[in-house]
Design a protein around this motif. Structure first.
Motif, PDB file in Angstrom:
ATOM      1  N   ALA A   1     -30.549  13.746  47.162  1.00 26.47           N
ATOM      2  CA  ALA A   1     -30.782  12.311  47.000  1.00 26.47           C
ATOM      3  C   ALA A   1     -31.174  11.989  45.561  1.00 26.47           C
ATOM      4  O   ALA A   1     -30.721  10.989  44.980  1.00 26.47           O
ATOM      5  N   VAL A   2     -32.019  12.838  44.965  1.00 28.45           N
ATOM      6  CA  VAL A   2     -32.416  12.647  43.570  1.00 28.45           C
ATOM      7  C   VAL A   2     -31.192  12.771  42.657  1.00 28.45           C
ATOM      8  O   VAL A   2     -30.998  11.962  41.737  1.00 28.45           O
ATOM      9  N   MET A   3     -30.358  13.771  42.899  1.00 28.82           N
ATOM     10  CA  MET A   3     -29.133  13.945  42.118  1.00 28.82           C
ATOM     11  C   MET A   3     -28.273  12.686  42.163  1.00 28.82           C
ATOM     12  O   MET A   3     -27.767  12.208  41.135  1.00 28.82           O
TER      13      MET A   3
ATOM     14  N   ALA B   1     -30.993  17.765  61.786  1.00 29.89           N
ATOM     15  CA  ALA B   1     -30.521  17.089  60.585  1.00 29.89           C
ATOM     16  C   ALA B   1     -31.682  16.597  59.735  1.00 29.89           C
ATOM     17  O   ALA B   1     -32.853  16.665  60.136  1.00 29.89           O
ATOM     18  N   ALA B   2     -31.345  16.091  58.563  1.00 31.61           N
ATOM     19  CA  ALA B   2     -32.327  15.490  57.658  1.00 31.61           C
ATOM     20  C   ALA B   2     -31.650  14.382  56.876  1.00 31.61           C
ATOM     21  O   ALA B   2     -30.438  14.443  56.599  1.00 31.61           O
ATOM     22  N   ALA B   3     -32.437  13.369  56.531  1.00 32.16           N
ATOM     23  CA  ALA B   3     -31.925  12.249  55.745  1.00 32.16           C
ATOM     24  C   ALA B   3     -33.001  11.769  54.783  1.00 32.16           C
ATOM     25  O   ALA B   3     -34.183  11.718  55.134  1.00 32.16           O
ATOM     26  N   VAL B   4     -32.582  11.417  53.568  1.00 35.18           N
ATOM     27  CA  VAL B   4     -33.496  10.914  52.542  1.00 35.18           C
ATOM     28  C   VAL B   4     -32.882   9.666  51.928  1.00 35.18           C
ATOM     29  O   VAL B   4     -31.686   9.644  51.608  1.00 35.18           O
ATOM     30  N   VAL B   5     -33.698   8.619  51.788  1.00 38.14           N
ATOM     31  CA  VAL B   5     -33.287   7.393  51.101  1.00 38.14           C
ATOM     32  C   VAL B   5     -34.258   7.174  49.948  1.00 38.14           C
ATOM     33  O   VAL B   5     -35.475   7.155  50.151  1.00 38.14           O
ATOM     34  N   ILE B   6     -33.731   7.008  48.744  1.00 38.79           N
ATOM     35  CA  ILE B   6     -34.565   6.841  47.559  1.00 38.79           C
ATOM     36  C   ILE B   6     -34.174   5.561  46.835  1.00 38.79           C
ATOM     37  O   ILE B   6     -32.981   5.222  46.745  1.00 38.79           O
ATOM     38  N   ASP B   7     -35.151   4.832  46.357  1.00 37.35           N
ATOM     39  CA  ASP B   7     -34.926   3.616  45.576  1.00 37.35           C
ATOM     40  C   ASP B   7     -34.492   4.023  44.170  1.00 37.35           C
ATOM     41  O   ASP B   7     -35.231   4.731  43.464  1.00 37.35           O
ATOM     42  N   CYS B   8     -33.318   3.591  43.770  1.00 38.18           N
ATOM     43  CA  CYS B   8     -32.772   4.015  42.480  1.00 38.18           C
ATOM     44  C   CYS B   8     -33.562   3.474  41.296  1.00 38.18           C
ATOM     45  O   CYS B   8     -33.498   4.038  40.200  1.00 38.18           O
TER      46      CYS B   8
ATOM     47  N   ALA C   1     -22.674  19.898  57.627  1.00 39.85           N
ATOM     48  CA  ALA C   1     -22.024  18.657  57.190  1.00 39.85           C
ATOM     49  C   ALA C   1     -22.962  17.907  56.254  1.00 39.85           C
ATOM     50  O   ALA C   1     -24.146  17.730  56.562  1.00 39.85           O
ATOM     51  N   LEU C   2     -22.434  17.457  55.108  1.00 33.55           N
ATOM     52  CA  LEU C   2     -23.247  16.761  54.118  1.00 33.55           C
ATOM     53  C   LEU C   2     -22.549  15.497  53.624  1.00 33.55           C
ATOM     54  O   LEU C   2     -21.312  15.422  53.607  1.00 33.55           O
ATOM     55  N   PHE C   3     -23.365  14.530  53.211  1.00 34.48           N
ATOM     56  CA  PHE C   3     -22.820  13.337  52.569  1.00 34.48           C
ATOM     57  C   PHE C   3     -23.900  12.739  51.682  1.00 34.48           C
ATOM     58  O   PHE C   3     -25.073  12.668  52.069  1.00 34.48           O
ATOM     59  N   VAL C   4     -23.510  12.348  50.459  1.00 38.27           N
ATOM     60  CA  VAL C   4     -24.414  11.636  49.553  1.00 38.27           C
ATOM     61  C   VAL C   4     -23.725  10.352  49.116  1.00 38.27           C
ATOM     62  O   VAL C   4     -22.504  10.292  49.020  1.00 38.27           O
ATOM     63  N   ASN C   5     -24.513   9.324  48.868  1.00 39.81           N
ATOM     64  CA  ASN C   5     -23.925   8.067  48.406  1.00 39.81           C
ATOM     65  C   ASN C   5     -24.973   7.188  47.735  1.00 39.81           C
ATOM     66  O   ASN C   5     -26.178   7.409  47.884  1.00 39.81           O
ATOM     67  N   PHE C   6     -24.511   6.219  46.978  1.00 39.96           N
ATOM     68  CA  PHE C   6     -25.380   5.172  46.465  1.00 39.96           C
ATOM     69  C   PHE C   6     -24.706   3.827  46.709  1.00 39.96           C
ATOM     70  O   PHE C   6     -23.482   3.746  46.846  1.00 39.96           O
TER      71      PHE C   6
ATOM     72  N   ALA D   1     -30.070   5.360  46.969  1.00 44.47           N
ATOM     73  CA  ALA D   1     -29.294   6.595  47.047  1.00 44.47           C
ATOM     74  C   ALA D   1     -29.672   7.287  48.353  1.00 44.47           C
ATOM     75  O   ALA D   1     -30.834   7.297  48.744  1.00 44.47           O
ATOM     76  N   VAL D   2     -28.664   7.853  49.025  1.00 44.20           N
ATOM     77  CA  VAL D   2     -28.858   8.429  50.358  1.00 44.20           C
ATOM     78  C   VAL D   2     -28.266   9.832  50.387  1.00 44.20           C
ATOM     79  O   VAL D   2     -27.197  10.081  49.799  1.00 44.20           O
ATOM     80  N   ALA D   3     -28.957  10.730  51.061  1.00 43.70           N
ATOM     81  CA  ALA D   3     -28.432  12.077  51.314  1.00 43.70           C
ATOM     82  C   ALA D   3     -28.663  12.415  52.775  1.00 43.70           C
ATOM     83  O   ALA D   3     -29.748  12.198  53.304  1.00 43.70           O
TER      84      ALA D   3
END
Length: 647
Positions: free
Chosen positions: A461-463, A268-275, A566-571, A580-582
């Motif tokens: 995550a950028v999206m 898996a992979a996960a990215v967290v970005i500061d909006c 399986a995918l999930f994105v959220n803010f 924002a998380v992917a």
């Protein structure tokens, strides 16, 4: 018989003439020799004195200290630690084999390392120090120092070696260093003498490789006096080099450690970005590996184990892994249609469970269909047919244009190796790369993130950050260089219709907070931190008509490599987006069951800056979450903060 007087006189003249010629030649030679000696002894005295000194004085390079790397809060991510080694200079050693034999009686020499040293001693310049034994003990150093009279050309040294105290957590981001190889030298124009020092280390992958020039620093030098046997007698002077720059990255060590623990046992992979700033707080790829194994050369067995692992621990899935984004792409299709005035917010589309396009049936995930759906319901319940219709109205060119506007299909400028650009297809692309004309079915597939569409977790995550802010948020990994703050990735206004975006965000909120939303089971209870998200499930296999007729095989009954991604994105928080998380779980099955719970847990960990209170979770999950938190605290690296001591 006496010779005539005239003949005697003539003979005497000849002898005198010859004597004068020879004498003149001798005088000329002696004069020239005297002038040459004067020139060499007086005029060139300084130069020959220097040449004489060079017979007893050696100039040696001093490798600079490599720049350190820290997380955003100052935790050490890459550092330099003392390392003892024994070097040999061929010109000073004389009989190399004899000296090595003597050394072997004092220090245990690794056969493989010794073979490399022998090769370097043969091939490199005679005055180049070659490492014969590395990472030896202080006891070994002491024995060699005591026996130096019997070991000409051998020098015990204290150097610096790279160490990654966080181990696996930063392997893909920071990367690792390793000895300069012939291939490295081929790729560098006019390599410096520093790179020619045997076993000198440079960055191989990740940040270590992309920021090599900053991290390496500049070499110093020292002049040492040696005796006739080549043994160093004393150091005459030293010019210190310039240490490499220290880098501070945007990653939060505590959150990065938690995410790796949470992704354990998954591919898996996960990215967290500061909006607000675009800072990457987490960029994790699982499974990972220990970069310390590569610093001195990984064993064949260990490297083979990494290569043969079906979960692929070596690639950085977060930035170079490309996946069909599935339903998390539906916001792109919706915005493309709405911005191009091909749809309005209030209209509905009828979903009977499929759509016929050019004689082919495109199915909705819900076999019985959703009935009449508007944008809000289509996103909340992830109806496919609604987006098929939007694609037919809008066309793939507008959809791809919107995708790139939101950060998909773009190679983001990060100092990492192999950052993927993804793929947002167009008619021109298909003709150029597949030699085929674009067909309408391609647009239908693209509308739900399937077909040719590919995106990385970083891009997703950028999206999501751009959807949450309506700004051109750009990911940033380096926070400062030697204390100098680097530009943020806040970005300018995207210019999207704010009313349209507001409706898309509301629908994403309903995905997680409405009982009919696909991620309702992974909601956050705390009102101040409620999230807005979107589930996605992308197929990796074709489902035949026969299989649909008898019933589609569930992911649980398929081999792992044939299951859906399986995918999930959220803010979150919804009212004031901060993160924002992917999350992408390879072959995880459904986005709502595999990816959404992980993304929710990561989001809460970021919002609370540590383990969140159980009251933030649905009541039915609190027992399981409590056990999970305790297990994760035990499995995280020793010394990794868990936030439990924070208010």
């Amino acid at each position: 018989m006496r010779r005539p007087t005239r003949d005697n006189a003539e003979s005497q003249r000849r002898i005198t003439r010859r004597g004068l010629i020879i004498g003149g030649a001798q005088a000329t030679f002696v004069g020239a020799l005297a002038l040459r000696m004067r020139f060499m002894q007086v005029d060139q005295a300084d130069q020959f004195r220097l040449l004489a000194d060079e017979n007893r004085i050696n100039i040696r390079l001093i490798p600079p200290a490599r720049g350190r790397i820290f997380d955003r809060n100052g935790a050490v991510v890459a550092e330099n630690v003392p390392s003892y080694r024994i070097t040999m200079v061929r010109e000073e050693a004389g009989d190399v084999d004899e000296v090595i034999a003597r050394l072997a009686r004092l220090v245990e020499l690794d056969p493989g390392e010794l073979e490399r040293a022998r090769r370097d001693l043969r091939e490199l310049r005679g005055d180049t120090p070659v490492t014969v034994a590395d990472r030896v003990t202080w006891g070994d150093i002491s024995r060699v120092a005591v026996n130096t009279p019997a070991l000409p050309g051998v020098t015990p040294e204290v150097g610096l070696s790279r160490r990654y105290p966080q181990g696996r957590d930063y392997a893909h981001l920071v990367g690792y260093v390793g000895p300069v190889s012939d291939r490295d030298l081929e790729n560098i124009d006019a390599p410096s003498q520093l790179l020619l020092i045997p076993r000198f280390q440079i960055g191989k992958i990740g940040l270590e490789a992309r920021q090599e020039d900053l991290l390496r620093g500049k070499a110093g030098s020292k002049r040492v006096e040696v005796n006739a046997a080549g043994r160093v007698m004393r150091e005459l002077d030293r010019r210190e080099g310039q240490a490499g720059a220290d880098l501070q990255i945007t990653i939060d060590n505590s959150l990065q450690s938690y995410v790796h623990a949470r992704l354990a046992k998954e591919s898996a992979a996960a990215v967290v970005i500061d909006c607000d700033t675009g800072d990457l707080l987490t960029c994790a790829s699982a499974p990972s590996f220990d970069p310390n194994l590569f610093v001195r050369g990984i064993s064949v067995a260990n490297y083979r184990a990494l290569l043969e692992n079906k979960y692929r621990p070596l690639p950085n899935k977060a930035v170079q892994g490309l996946y069909p984004p599935g339903s998390v792409f539906k916001m792109v299709t919706a915005l493309a249609a709405l911005e191009d005035d091909k749809a309005d917010l209030g209209e509905t589309v009828y979903c009977p469970g499929h759509m016929e396009v050019s004689g082919r049936r495109f199915h909705c995930w819900k076999r019985a269909g959703h009935g009449n759906v508007d944008l809000h319901r289509a996103l909340r319940e992830s109806c496919d047919v609604y987006f098929y219709e939007m694609a037919l109205r809008t066309g793939v060119e507008k959809i791809s244009e919107m995708a790139r506007r939101l950060g998909l299909g773009v190679q983001h400028d990060l100092p990492l190796t192999s950052v993927a650009a993804g793929l947002m297809p167009t008619k021109e692309w298909k003709l150029a790369n597949r030699g085929q004309e674009w067909v309408i079915g391609d647009s239908v597939n693209a509308s739900i993130g399937q077909g040719f569409v590919l995106a990385s977790p970083l891009q997703l995550a950028v999206m999501t950050a751009r959807l949450a802010t309506n700004r051109n948020v750009t990911p940033r990994l380096i926070k400062s260089i030697d204390g100098v703050e680097q530009p943020t990735g806040r970005g300018e206004d995207l210019g999207l219709n704010e009313n349209t975006l507001r409706e898309v965000r509301k629908a994403m909120f309903a995905v997680s907070n409405d009982r009919r939303g696909t991620a309702y089971s992974s909601r956050i209870i705390e009102d101040a931190f409620r999230l807005a998200g979107k589930t996605g499930t992308s197929q990796v296999r074709n489902i035949t008509a026969a299989e649909r007729a008898r019933g589609v095989t569930s992911n649980a009954d398929l081999p792992w490599e044939r299951r859906d991604h399986a995918l999930f994105v959220n803010f979150a928080p919804y009212d004031n987006p901060k993160y924002a998380v992917a999350v992408v779980v390879e072959h995880g099955g459904g986005g709502s069951t595999a990816a959404a719970p992980i993304a929710r847990d990561i989001t809460l960990q970021a919002l609370y800056d540590g383990d969140p209170p159980l009251s933030a979770y649905p009541a039915k999950d609190r027992g399981r979450i409590s056990t999970q938190q305790e297990e994760l605290r035990r499995t995280r690296p020793k010394g990794a903060p868990d936030g439990s001591d924070r208010a």
